[in-house]
Design a protein around this motif. Structure first.
Motif, PDB file in Angstrom:
ATOM      1  N   ARG A  96       0.833  -1.201   0.000  1.00 60.40           N
ATOM      2  CA  ARG A  96       0.000   0.000   0.000  1.00 60.40           C
ATOM      3  C   ARG A  96       0.873   1.259   0.000  1.00 60.40           C
ATOM      4  O   ARG A  96       1.912   1.313   0.659  1.00 60.40           O
ATOM      5  N   LEU A  97       0.412   2.251  -0.738  1.00 56.38           N
ATOM      6  CA  LEU A  97       0.992   3.593  -0.710  1.00 56.38           C
ATOM      7  C   LEU A  97      -0.024   4.493  -0.029  1.00 56.38           C
ATOM      8  O   LEU A  97      -1.105   4.740  -0.576  1.00 56.38           O
ATOM      9  N   GLU A  98       0.297   4.973   1.165  1.00 55.33           N
ATOM     10  CA  GLU A  98      -0.659   5.763   1.932  1.00 55.33           C
ATOM     11  C   GLU A  98      -0.196   7.212   2.049  1.00 55.33           C
ATOM     12  O   GLU A  98       0.966   7.474   2.403  1.00 55.33           O
ATOM     13  N   TRP A  99      -1.105   8.143   1.738  1.00 53.53           N
ATOM     14  CA  TRP A  99      -0.798   9.560   1.867  1.00 53.53           C
ATOM     15  C   TRP A  99      -1.172  10.024   3.274  1.00 53.53           C
ATOM     16  O   TRP A  99      -2.325   9.922   3.683  1.00 53.53           O
TER      17      TRP A  99
ATOM     18  N   SER B  67       3.585   7.142   3.202  1.00 49.74           N
ATOM     19  CA  SER B  67       3.983   5.978   3.984  1.00 49.74           C
ATOM     20  C   SER B  67       3.821   4.743   3.112  1.00 49.74           C
ATOM     21  O   SER B  67       2.772   4.550   2.482  1.00 49.74           O
ATOM     22  N   LEU B  68       4.859   3.906   3.058  1.00 46.13           N
ATOM     23  CA  LEU B  68       4.800   2.668   2.274  1.00 46.13           C
ATOM     24  C   LEU B  68       4.692   1.478   3.211  1.00 46.13           C
ATOM     25  O   LEU B  68       5.442   1.372   4.184  1.00 46.13           O
ATOM     26  N   ILE B  69       3.730   0.599   2.897  1.00 43.28           N
ATOM     27  CA  ILE B  69       3.441  -0.561   3.729  1.00 43.28           C
ATOM     28  C   ILE B  69       3.734  -1.829   2.940  1.00 43.28           C
ATOM     29  O   ILE B  69       3.319  -1.967   1.782  1.00 43.28           O
ATOM     30  N   GLY B  70       4.433  -2.786   3.547  1.00 41.52           N
ATOM     31  CA  GLY B  70       4.770  -4.042   2.888  1.00 41.52           C
ATOM     32  C   GLY B  70       3.656  -5.062   2.942  1.00 41.52           C
ATOM     33  O   GLY B  70       2.577  -4.831   3.509  1.00 41.52           O
TER      34      GLY B  70
ATOM     35  N   GLN C  93       4.366  -4.502   7.405  1.00 44.70           N
ATOM     36  CA  GLN C  93       5.511  -3.781   7.968  1.00 44.70           C
ATOM     37  C   GLN C  93       5.639  -2.393   7.356  1.00 44.70           C
ATOM     38  O   GLN C  93       5.283  -2.170   6.201  1.00 44.70           O
ATOM     39  N   ASN C  94       6.136  -1.472   8.146  1.00 40.56           N
ATOM     40  CA  ASN C  94       6.352  -0.098   7.699  1.00 40.56           C
ATOM     41  C   ASN C  94       7.654  -0.034   6.911  1.00 40.56           C
ATOM     42  O   ASN C  94       8.729  -0.285   7.438  1.00 40.56           O
ATOM     43  N   LEU C  95       7.554   0.321   5.636  1.00 40.95           N
ATOM     44  CA  LEU C  95       8.734   0.391   4.769  1.00 40.95           C
ATOM     45  C   LEU C  95       9.376   1.768   4.770  1.00 40.95           C
ATOM     46  O   LEU C  95      10.436   1.951   4.176  1.00 40.95           O
ATOM     47  N   GLY C  96       8.750   2.713   5.442  1.00 43.89           N
ATOM     48  CA  GLY C  96       9.345   4.033   5.542  1.00 43.89           C
ATOM     49  C   GLY C  96       8.396   5.138   5.119  1.00 43.89           C
ATOM     50  O   GLY C  96       7.334   4.901   4.536  1.00 43.89           O
ATOM     51  N   GLN C  97       8.773   6.371   5.450  1.00 47.31           N
ATOM     52  CA  GLN C  97       8.018   7.556   5.062  1.00 47.31           C
ATOM     53  C   GLN C  97       8.883   8.418   4.146  1.00 47.31           C
ATOM     54  O   GLN C  97      10.095   8.539   4.357  1.00 47.31           O
ATOM     55  N   PHE C  98       8.227   9.009   3.125  1.00 51.90           N
ATOM     56  CA  PHE C  98       8.974   9.660   2.058  1.00 51.90           C
ATOM     57  C   PHE C  98       8.296  10.953   1.622  1.00 51.90           C
ATOM     58  O   PHE C  98       7.065  11.060   1.619  1.00 51.90           O
ATOM     59  N   LYS C  99       9.123  11.914   1.227  1.00 48.49           N
ATOM     60  CA  LYS C  99       8.617  13.196   0.731  1.00 48.49           C
ATOM     61  C   LYS C  99       7.928  13.062  -0.624  1.00 48.49           C
ATOM     62  O   LYS C  99       7.031  13.827  -0.966  1.00 48.49           O
TER      63      LYS C  99
END
Length: 370
Positions: free
Chosen positions: A145-148, A156-159, A163-169
């Motif tokens: 999932r790609l969550e805004w 926020s990217l979810i595996g 699992q949390n794959l990280g947060q990105f600009k």
């Protein structure tokens, strides 16, 4: 703004994603690239097969070559050549007409532009770019999932397992199926990107038509001397559209002669109509391999029996249309989302490169102003 520490996620390590990630990193942006497969390349991946005697066979079973007519692409390709990652494939190419059973020399017809290949495999360029400075590549990692995150103005990217794959600009997505119902039919999961967030992009991305294809990888102990070209398209065949001698490319092993055949779209559509897009059985792949090889034999050429023969399905890798020819990528500046790939510019490797460069430019220009 100093963009050091600004994090961007790139989803997909085909040539569009790899070029985009590398370009972003050169601009000082910290890039994390996610790829569900074990290695980079997408359609430019290289297939590794082992035969009974322990011999290893390598095949470029997707895109057989790429061109460089665009000036930006030419500059990149010259750089890759200087680093030993790419070279011109200096062989004769033709066209075989199934109706007349005759070859036409495309060079004599003036229909040939330079054909480039990766060295020692088509995936070499993507490998180098994905492991370049400023790019952290995570292979075997699927983005579920790609969550805004509206409050944080971040992605926020979810595996797959939550699992949390990280947060990105910012995010760059390179899969045309990222919001498409086709994603569900292939994986059984919901598309990673919520259509409701991007109604304008959704209209363009909802159901991009594709050209499915089966590839047949075959290896011979001796050269096929009856074929006068090392690559040729096939006209008026219901089964085959293309054939090339993979071992004739620069930097390849010549211990055996290896060929790759591509089916017609119509043949692939017929098989997919019978089997669906889920994983194919070995029996179906064996049947496809036999039918493609029989069609090659029926061209009237003297073809010996191969010691290796295996089919691969490209279900939706080849787009049948383009959706952002002028813009070169899809872009939402408010949420810093770029979607790029060959389906944006032109359905080939060069189109994917142009689109990846455009996506990187959009994000770099915006992020430097934040």
């Amino acid at each position: 703004m100093n963009m050091k520490g600004t994090k961007v996620a790139v989803v997909g390590s085909g040539i569009s994603g790899a070029v985009c990630a590398s370009s972003l990193a050169r601009n000082g942006i910290s890039v994390t690239l996610f790829e569900s497969a074990r290695g980079p390349g997408g359609r430019m991946s290289q297939r590794r097969e082992n035969v009974e005697d322990g011999k290893e066979l390598l095949f470029d079973h997707g895109a057989p070559f790429f061109t460089a007519n665009n000036t930006e692409v030419q500059s990149l390709v010259h750089d890759w050549e200087s680093k030993g990652l790419a070279a011109i494939w200096k062989e004769k190419f033709g066209c075989f007409d199934r109706t007349s059973n005759k070859f036409v020399d495309l060079e004599q017809e003036g229909l040939i532009s330079k054909r480039y290949v990766g060295i020692p495999g088509m995936n070499s360029v993507c490998k180098a770019l994905c492991h370049g400075p400023g790019v952290e590549s995570k292979f075997g990692t699927s983005v579920n999932r790609l969550e805004w995150l509206k409050d944080q103005n971040m992605w926020s990217l979810i595996g797959l397992d939550g699992q949390n794959l990280g947060q990105f600009k910012g995010v760059v997505a390179t899969d045309k199926n990222i919001v498409s119902p086709r994603f569900t039919s292939v994986t059984g999961r919901q598309p990673p990107l919520d259509l409701k967030l991007f109604p304008e992009l959704a209209v363009k991305l909802n159901d991009i038509p594709v050209r499915p294809c089966f590839a047949l990888m075959i290896a011979f102990a001796e050269p096929l001397t009856s074929i006068p070209f090392k690559g040729f398209s096939i006209k008026n065949s219901e089964v085959l559209s293309w054939a090339h001698c993979d071992s004739s490319k620069p930097g390849r092993s010549t211990s055996s002669e290896r060929w790759v055949l591509h089916s017609t779209m119509e043949y692939a559509q017929r098989i997919i109509a019978e089997t669906g897009l889920q994983k194919l059985s070995d029996a179906t792949l064996t049947k496809v391999a036999e039918e493609l090889f029989q069609e090659l034999q029926s061209l009237g050429l003297i073809i010996s029996q191969p010691f290796f023969k295996k089919a691969h399905r490209w279900g939706s890798a080849f787009p049948a249309t383009t959706i952002a020819r002028d813009e070169k990528c899809l872009w939402d500046g408010n949420k810093r989302l770029a979607i790029c790939g060959d389906f944006c510019v032109s359905p080939d490797v060069e189109g994917a490169i142009v689109s990846g460069l455009a996506a990187a430019s959009k994000l770099s220009d915006l992020l430097c102003c934040l």
